[in-house]
Motif scaffolding. Sequence first.
Motif, short mmCIF file in Angstrom:
data_model
loop_
_atom_site.label_atom_id
_atom_site.label_comp_id
_atom_site.label_asym_id
_atom_site.label_seq_id
_atom_site.Cartn_x
_atom_site.Cartn_y
_atom_site.Cartn_z
N LYS A 193 0.83 -1.21 0.00
CA LYS A 193 0.00 0.00 0.00
C LYS A 193 0.87 1.26 0.00
O LYS A 193 0.58 2.22 -0.69
N LYS A 194 1.93 1.27 0.78
CA LYS A 194 2.81 2.43 0.82
C LYS A 194 3.49 2.62 -0.53
O LYS A 194 3.62 3.74 -1.01
N SER A 236 1.09 4.08 -2.94
CA SER A 236 0.76 5.47 -2.67
C SER A 236 1.87 6.41 -3.15
O SER A 236 1.60 7.53 -3.56
#
Length: 67
Positions: A6-7, A10
């Motif tokens: 997810k990081k 992003s």
Amino acid sequence: MWNIIKKKLSYISFYYFCLVFFASCFSYDVFVVESITGFTFGYAAAFVYIYFRMKEAEQWLKDFNGE
């Protein structure tokens, strides 16, 4: 602990968007308009530049996560 997927998405999603955008601009010029101009070469050059920047940013994230 970080959820690296997810990081990573992003931080890297901007680069993916740019790659798709420049590829579509290049394809539009070549296949729809059937004209190669200076902008077409600019799209290709920007695509290559953003691709290498994306690889560098991915490496930075991998190094940061390893620390």
